[in-house]
Write a protein that holds these residues in place. Structure first.
Motif, PDB file in Angstrom:
ATOM      1  N   ASP A 204      80.372  12.159 -35.918  1.00  0.00           N
ATOM      2  CA  ASP A 204      81.361  11.438 -36.724  1.00  0.00           C
ATOM      3  C   ASP A 204      82.069  12.432 -37.642  1.00  0.00           C
ATOM      4  O   ASP A 204      81.738  12.553 -38.823  1.00  0.00           O
ATOM      5  N   VAL A 205      83.021  13.160 -37.077  1.00  0.00           N
ATOM      6  CA  VAL A 205      83.762  14.181 -37.821  1.00  0.00           C
ATOM      7  C   VAL A 205      85.226  13.762 -37.883  1.00  0.00           C
ATOM      8  O   VAL A 205      85.871  13.601 -36.851  1.00  0.00           O
ATOM      9  N   THR A 206      85.754  13.587 -39.081  1.00  0.00           N
ATOM     10  CA  THR A 206      87.169  13.238 -39.246  1.00  0.00           C
ATOM     11  C   THR A 206      87.788  14.129 -40.304  1.00  0.00           C
ATOM     12  O   THR A 206      87.091  14.634 -41.196  1.00  0.00           O
ATOM     13  N   LEU A 207      89.101  14.312 -40.204  1.00  0.00           N
ATOM     14  CA  LEU A 207      89.811  15.107 -41.202  1.00  0.00           C
ATOM     15  C   LEU A 207      89.699  14.447 -42.573  1.00  0.00           C
ATOM     16  O   LEU A 207      89.560  15.142 -43.589  1.00  0.00           O
ATOM     17  N   ASP A 208      89.730  13.119 -42.611  1.00  0.00           N
ATOM     18  CA  ASP A 208      89.628  12.408 -43.892  1.00  0.00           C
ATOM     19  C   ASP A 208      88.294  12.656 -44.567  1.00  0.00           C
ATOM     20  O   ASP A 208      88.233  12.885 -45.779  1.00  0.00           O
ATOM     21  N   SER A 209      87.215  12.603 -43.779  1.00  0.00           N
ATOM     22  CA  SER A 209      85.882  12.811 -44.388  1.00  0.00           C
ATOM     23  C   SER A 209      85.712  14.248 -44.873  1.00  0.00           C
ATOM     24  O   SER A 209      85.123  14.489 -45.940  1.00  0.00           O
ATOM     25  N   ILE A 210      86.234  15.212 -44.109  1.00  0.00           N
ATOM     26  CA  ILE A 210      86.160  16.622 -44.526  1.00  0.00           C
ATOM     27  C   ILE A 210      87.006  16.830 -45.784  1.00  0.00           C
ATOM     28  O   ILE A 210      86.573  17.488 -46.739  1.00  0.00           O
ATOM     29  N   SER A 211      88.206  16.264 -45.805  1.00  0.00           N
ATOM     30  CA  SER A 211      89.090  16.398 -46.964  1.00  0.00           C
ATOM     31  C   SER A 211      88.468  15.781 -48.211  1.00  0.00           C
ATOM     32  O   SER A 211      88.598  16.318 -49.325  1.00  0.00           O
ATOM     33  N   ALA A 212      87.766  14.650 -48.034  1.00  0.00           N
ATOM     34  CA  ALA A 212      87.119  13.999 -49.174  1.00  0.00           C
ATOM     35  C   ALA A 212      86.049  14.900 -49.774  1.00  0.00           C
ATOM     36  O   ALA A 212      85.895  14.970 -51.008  1.00  0.00           O
ATOM     37  N   GLN A 213      85.310  15.601 -48.924  1.00  0.00           N
ATOM     38  CA  GLN A 213      84.280  16.527 -49.429  1.00  0.00           C
ATOM     39  C   GLN A 213      84.924  17.699 -50.162  1.00  0.00           C
ATOM     40  O   GLN A 213      84.396  18.157 -51.183  1.00  0.00           O
ATOM     41  N   LEU A 214      86.054  18.178 -49.655  1.00  0.00           N
ATOM     42  CA  LEU A 214      86.761  19.261 -50.343  1.00  0.00           C
ATOM     43  C   LEU A 214      87.355  18.787 -51.662  1.00  0.00           C
ATOM     44  O   LEU A 214      87.442  19.568 -52.622  1.00  0.00           O
ATOM     45  N   ASP A 215      87.772  17.521 -51.716  1.00  0.00           N
ATOM     46  CA  ASP A 215      88.272  16.952 -52.971  1.00  0.00           C
ATOM     47  C   ASP A 215      87.177  16.984 -54.047  1.00  0.00           C
ATOM     48  O   ASP A 215      87.446  17.275 -55.220  1.00  0.00           O
ATOM     49  N   GLU A 216      85.949  16.686 -53.639  1.00  0.00           N
ATOM     50  CA  GLU A 216      84.832  16.702 -54.586  1.00  0.00           C
ATOM     51  C   GLU A 216      84.590  18.106 -55.125  1.00  0.00           C
ATOM     52  O   GLU A 216      84.347  18.287 -56.330  1.00  0.00           O
ATOM     53  N   ILE A 217      84.669  19.102 -54.231  1.00  0.00           N
ATOM     54  CA  ILE A 217      84.480  20.493 -54.684  1.00  0.00           C
ATOM     55  C   ILE A 217      85.628  20.899 -55.609  1.00  0.00           C
ATOM     56  O   ILE A 217      85.422  21.563 -56.630  1.00  0.00           O
ATOM     57  N   THR A 218      86.843  20.487 -55.246  1.00  0.00           N
ATOM     58  CA  THR A 218      88.020  20.793 -56.072  1.00  0.00           C
ATOM     59  C   THR A 218      87.856  20.237 -57.480  1.00  0.00           C
ATOM     60  O   THR A 218      88.174  20.914 -58.479  1.00  0.00           O
ATOM     61  N   GLU A 219      87.338  19.019 -57.590  1.00  0.00           N
ATOM     62  CA  GLU A 219      87.122  18.411 -58.912  1.00  0.00           C
ATOM     63  C   GLU A 219      86.082  19.178 -59.714  1.00  0.00           C
ATOM     64  O   GLU A 219      86.195  19.283 -60.937  1.00  0.00           O
ATOM     65  N   LYS A 220      85.077  19.709 -59.044  1.00  0.00           N
ATOM     66  CA  LYS A 220      84.066  20.514 -59.742  1.00  0.00           C
ATOM     67  C   LYS A 220      84.688  21.796 -60.300  1.00  0.00           C
ATOM     68  O   LYS A 220      84.370  22.227 -61.415  1.00  0.00           O
TER      69      LYS A 220
END
Length: 611
Positions: A204-220
């Motif tokens: 279950d790999v999607t661009l949206d799910s990967i982008s969401a994880q990167l959004d979390e790192i960006t917020e950190k």
């Protein structure tokens, strides 16, 4: 005393006067009837029967109504994402179509085992030719895969292959559309996700799910920036915004915060211990395991920096992928105007000269140039290709080699080296597409691109034509009966779970020979002559727990004292069920070893009596 009468003045049958206010089921409001008919205990057959009772109930159960909508959602919950909430839809028609697709898919999957038992199938044109809605086909395949774990193993084996194939075809279409975009619109992250999806189509790999994880790192990272500099412009960059921070000091603050979060707080690192593990190249695994190789970590690092307003460029440095960060306000190609970032080395910043220390030799200025997203993907897929080529020769490494070749030739279709490798791989594995002449097209393409390959192409064309001729006259499979005089020394039977006395591995038998049938070279390499009975003893084809297929001498095998399932990807090709302590051979395997299952059952019963 007066005699009770009915509503028309006639006596009632039970001697009571019926209440003129009594209501029938059909007198209830439509909403209440729908509510009753949506009870989970009612199945589609019940609804069909109810709708045949009278016109009133037939109208309540109309195709676009709540009742059939409920039945559809109850039966196929995974399909709900394909419909908008409160969408007006002919649910009865959808139900019939999905039901019909399920029957056709199951019949097709069941027929595949008979046709492809002796070959490696690489195409499922019959599934595509059904002309049914794709999401219905996929849902039925998932339904088969999620059924009883130990049963219908052959059905699941081919259902999984078909699902793998269908998803890969869609991903290839997405990749081709991606490559057609203008270069400046191509995202390295999106390309990396497509590579990941193609090699892991069942995950279950999607661009949206990967982008969401990167959004979390960006917020950190923003949180850390806010502590250092509350007015930093990166804090005001919204998700999806491509703003650029121009000031070098402010860029430096971003890079420092990014390094701190990524490598200190989140503990991302380069995988030095298991560098050639393909998981290091898959972006969803990099995020999950927080480890990768230079190129995958660089794509992650570059994407995070871009979201924070710092533009970094990919550098195709030999043996060690890098990023470069321009230190001049205007565009420049002087290699000394850049700082080079090693994402594999915890974001270490290097000069051009220090980059050469990473690989131990000097390189020309060309190797410090920025490359396109397409070139990034070719480097990434090239890494996977090399891992596949250096693999252990098992199903997993061959699958990786096939997948990475598909990807590479989609991106760069005129690469003669890899076109030849693909053709050779098809021959080696016995992979034949449904229309085998596709191989001839590949070979003709190679010849047109590079006439110097005439010899290799001619050899492969000859073998392709021989295969086409062979397909016209298929060989009847050899049948091995245990009762035959030449087979009397064969002690074990297909389906038995064994243990190798010397190597200790667990395995299941899927075939045997009364004597070793391998070449003299193999016999010498494997030191068969050192066995007490040498090559003059039964040898067994076994599927091993580690995913390999081996050929083991009878004297090296013994029945397993505590038989367990064998987690091999090819189990379903030969067996239909795991029956607690042994495997049941499927119809195709039983045709080749017609007396073995009786022997297996006798062996299992004897083992139970002994215990």
């Amino acid at each position: 005393m007066a005699t009770p009468v009915d509503g028309e003045g006639q006596p009632s049958l039970n001697g009571t006067i019926p209440d003129p206010q009594t209501k029938k089921l059909t007198d209830l409001p439509t909403e209440l009837l729908e509510h009753i008919l949506c009870f989970p205990v009612l199945k589609h057959v019940d609804i069909c029967n109810v709708s045949c009772c009278c016109k009133r109930l037939h109208d309540v159960c109309h195709g676009r109504g709540k009742v059939w909508g409920h039945q559809y959602k109850l039966r196929w919950p995974r399909l709900q994402r394909f419909y908008r909430q409160n969408e007006s839809c002919d649910w009865l028609r959808e139900y019939k179509t999905r039901h019909r697709v399920g029957i056709q898919i199951r019949r097709t999957v069941e027929s595949i085992s008979k046709r492809f038992f002796t070959e490696v199938v690489n195409s499922f044109a019959e599934i595509e030719s059904l002309g049914m809605p794709e999401h219905f086909c996929e849902d039925e395949l998932l339904f088969i895969l999620n059924s009883d774990k130990r049963k219908s193993l052959t059905l699941k084996y081919y259902a999984k292959k078909i699902l793998y194939f269908l998803r890969q075809q869609n991903i290839l279409k997405s990749l081709k559309n991606f490559l057609e975009q203008p270069t400046e619109q191509q995202s390295a992250l999106e390309g990396a996700v497509l590579v990941d999806q193609y090699c892991n189509p069942l995950a279950d790999v999607t661009l949206d799910s990967i982008s969401a994880q990167l959004d979390e790192i960006t917020e950190k990272v923003k949180k850390m920036l806010r502590i250092k500099n509350p007015s930093h412009p990166s804090l005001r960059i919204a998700q999806g915004n491509c703003s650029v921070v121009e000031d070098f000091e402010l860029q430096r603050q971003v890079i420092c915060a990014l390094n701190s979060v990524l490598y200190e707080q989140l503990q991302y690192k380069g995988n030095e211990c298991d560098y050639y593990n393909p998981l290091n190249s898959y972006i969803h695994q990099v995020l999950l395991r927080r480890t990768g190789i230079p190129i995958s970590l660089s794509v992650l690092y570059m994407t995070l920096a871009q979201r924070l307003g710092v533009q970094l460029e990919p550098v195709n440095f030999p043996n060690h992928f890098l990023l470069r960060w321009c230190q001049k306000p205007t565009g420049t190609e002087d290699i000394y105007d850049f700082v080079y970032i090693d994402a594999f080395g915890k974001g270490k910043q290097l000069t051009a000269k220090e980059c050469e220390y990473l690989i131990g030799h000097q390189v020309t200025a060309d190797y410090y140039s920025a490359i396109s997203t397409t070139e990034v993907l070719l480097r990434m897929v090239g890494n996977l290709l090399n891992i596949g080529k250096r693999g252990e020769g098992n199903e997993k490494s061959y699958q990786l080699l096939r997948d990475s070749l598909d990807l590479y030739l989609t991106i760069n279709p005129d690469n003669v080296q890899y076109l030849l490798l693909q053709a050779r791989l098809y021959f080696h594995l016995g992979i034949w597409p449904e229309k085998v002449r596709i191989v001839l097209d590949i070979l003709q393409h190679i010849q047109a691109l590079d006439p110097s390959q005439h010899g290799a192409v001619g050899y492969l064309v000859q073998h392709t034509l021989e295969h086409i001729q062979h397909k016209k006259h298929p060989v009847t499979p050899e049948v091995k009966r245990r009762s035959a005089p030449e087979h009397l020394e064969v002690q074990y039977s297909v389906g038995l779970i064994m243990k190798h006395k010397r190597s200790g591995y667990n395995c299941v038998i899927y075939g045997w020979d009364p004597k070793c049938t391998m070449s003299p070279e193999w016999i010498s390499t494997m030191r068969v002559h050192q066995l007490s009975n040498g090559a003059n003893q039964p040898f067994y084809n076994v599927l091993v727990q580690d995913g390999t297929c081996r050929y083991a001498a009878q004297e090296n095998l013994e029945p397993h004292s505590a038989p367990l399932e064998i987690g091999h990807p090819e189990v379903g090709r030969y067996f239909s069920e795991f029956a607690d302590t042994y495997y049941v051979a499927n119809e195709e395997l039983q045709t080749r070893y017609p007396e073995d299952m009786d022997e297996t059952l006798c062996t299992v019963r004897e083992a139970k009596l002994e215990n």
